[in-house]
Write a protein that holds these residues in place. Structure first.
Motif, PDB file in Angstrom:
ATOM      1  N   PHE A  75       0.788  -1.228   0.000  1.00 33.67           N
ATOM      2  CA  PHE A  75       0.000   0.000   0.000  1.00 33.67           C
ATOM      3  C   PHE A  75       0.823   1.283   0.000  1.00 33.67           C
ATOM      4  N   GLY A  76       2.133   1.217   0.303  1.00 37.39           N
ATOM      5  CA  GLY A  76       2.907   2.453   0.380  1.00 37.39           C
ATOM      6  C   GLY A  76       4.347   2.188   0.761  1.00 37.39           C
ATOM      7  N   PRO A  94       0.807  -0.621  13.929  1.00 33.12           N
ATOM      8  CA  PRO A  94       0.364  -2.003  14.153  1.00 33.12           C
ATOM      9  C   PRO A  94      -0.443  -2.581  13.000  1.00 33.12           C
ATOM     10  N   GLU A  95      -0.973  -1.727  12.133  1.00 31.79           N
ATOM     11  CA  GLU A  95      -1.796  -2.234  11.024  1.00 31.79           C
ATOM     12  C   GLU A  95      -0.965  -2.942   9.955  1.00 31.79           C
ATOM     13  N   ILE A  96       0.337  -2.697   9.938  1.00 28.14           N
ATOM     14  CA  ILE A  96       1.212  -3.246   8.896  1.00 28.14           C
ATOM     15  C   ILE A  96       1.730  -4.613   9.317  1.00 28.14           C
ATOM     16  N   SER A  97       1.625  -5.594   8.423  1.00 29.36           N
ATOM     17  CA  SER A  97       2.105  -6.953   8.702  1.00 29.36           C
ATOM     18  C   SER A  97       3.495  -7.213   8.144  1.00 29.36           C
ATOM     19  N   TYR A  98       3.795  -6.637   6.974  1.00 27.93           N
ATOM     20  CA  TYR A  98       5.051  -6.942   6.281  1.00 27.93           C
ATOM     21  C   TYR A  98       5.837  -5.665   5.995  1.00 27.93           C
ATOM     22  N   LEU A 114      -1.291  -5.845   5.115  1.00 30.71           N
ATOM     23  CA  LEU A 114      -0.635  -4.697   4.500  1.00 30.71           C
ATOM     24  C   LEU A 114       0.872  -4.869   4.485  1.00 30.71           C
ATOM     25  N   LEU A 115       1.479  -4.455   3.378  1.00 34.24           N
ATOM     26  CA  LEU A 115       2.929  -4.461   3.211  1.00 34.24           C
ATOM     27  C   LEU A 115       3.383  -3.058   2.872  1.00 34.24           C
ATOM     28  N   GLY A 170       6.795  -7.667  15.873  1.00 30.36           N
ATOM     29  CA  GLY A 170       5.801  -8.646  15.467  1.00 30.36           C
ATOM     30  C   GLY A 170       5.436  -8.596  13.997  1.00 30.36           C
ATOM     31  N   LYS A 171       6.393  -8.196  13.164  1.00 30.48           N
ATOM     32  CA  LYS A 171       6.151  -8.132  11.722  1.00 30.48           C
ATOM     33  C   LYS A 171       7.060  -9.128  11.000  1.00 30.48           C
TER      34      LYS A 171
END
Length: 271
Positions: free
Chosen positions: A30-31, A78-82, A61-62, A120-121
């Motif tokens: 996403f960005g 925290p919304e970003i996973s990668y 989200l990456l 935690g990513k």
């Protein structure tokens, strides 16, 4: 969007990405948390993130980062996973893309992995120029395997073999992908290909026949790498990937109405 000359207003970016989030893809890139001087288009990534509707999406989200500072900034969300990092197999391109050498970038990868562990990513390391380069820098299948080995030894669990300028050939994909999958069975191996419209079907076919389960694409094939001057070779078009998967009864459950809405909305972004 990163190569677009005219700045796309934040609310338009968010509206477009919100449509994609409703389709059902595994991950949305996403960005980028990168220098606004280097990539002005991405200067509002945090603002875009704040406008995303994440309550009912299954998509993760990456965000792309180019250095430790960007990784640390991205990790606060925290919304970003990668967190994705481009590690080039070409010394010339690594300097152009991140203003650092391959050796320096290897240290960045180690710090990125540490940041991911603490927050935690998961890191996605792109093997940029993974099929060769236009600069005359050394390239071989063995070189790709060697660097993949170093990165996995450092703790990378996801590698994405990236064809940054669209020079890959289906035969290379058929050779390299099974090699990496076989050599690193505990590592998720993906593909990030660029291609002209004439090349993409053959590359998509080669990728899935070679066992690809993680495949990057972009709606209508928009995009490319502004640091590589590959204006004629955009990303692999998502609709072409979906067509291939549908023809082979491999299409995942997706909301095709929202997909069509995103297709219809895209001219507001890519003008």
């Amino acid at each position: 969007m990163q190569g677009l000359h005219d700045f796309v207003p934040t609310h338009l970016k968010a509206a477009y990405i919100n449509l994609l989030l409703q389709v059902g893809f595994d991950t949305i890139d996403f960005g980028s948390f990168v220098s606004p001087k280097a990539i002005p288009q991405m200067r509002d990534t945090a603002e875009v993130l704040a406008q995303l509707e994440l309550g009912e999406t299954r998509s993760k989200l990456l965000a792309i980062v180019a250095n430790v500072r960007g990784a640390e900034t991205a990790a606060t969300h925290p919304e970003i996973s990668y967190l994705g990092f481009p590690f080039s197999l070409s010394e010339t391109f690594q300097q152009r893309n991140t203003n650092s050498s391959m050796a320096q970038s290897m240290e960045t990868v180690k710090q990125l992995l540490d940041t991911c562990d603490r927050s935690g990513k998961r890191a996605v390391i792109y093997l940029s120029m993974g099929f060769g380069n236009p600069y005359g820098d050394p390239w071989s299948v063995q070189l790709v395997a060697d660097w993949a080995g170093r990165l996995t030894a450092a703790g990378a669990s996801i590698l994405s073999l990236a064809d940054t300028t669209g020079i890959s050939q289906p035969a290379q994909i058929s050779e390299l992908l099974p090699l990496l999958i076989g050599n690193f069975p505990e590592t998720e191996i993906g593909l990030h290909l660029h291609a002209t419209a004439q090349q993409r079907q053959a590359k998509i076919r080669a990728a899935f026949e070679a066992g690809c389960t993680r495949f990057d694409s972009a709606l209508k094939g928009f995009g490319g790498c502004p640091m590589a001057a590959d204006d004629l070779t955009g990303n692999i078009a998502t609709e072409a990937v979906l067509q291939h998967l549908n023809e082979h009864n491999m299409l995942p459950p997706l909301n095709m109405e929202k997909w069509q809405e995103a297709m219809n909305y895209s001219p507001a972004i890519f003008r």
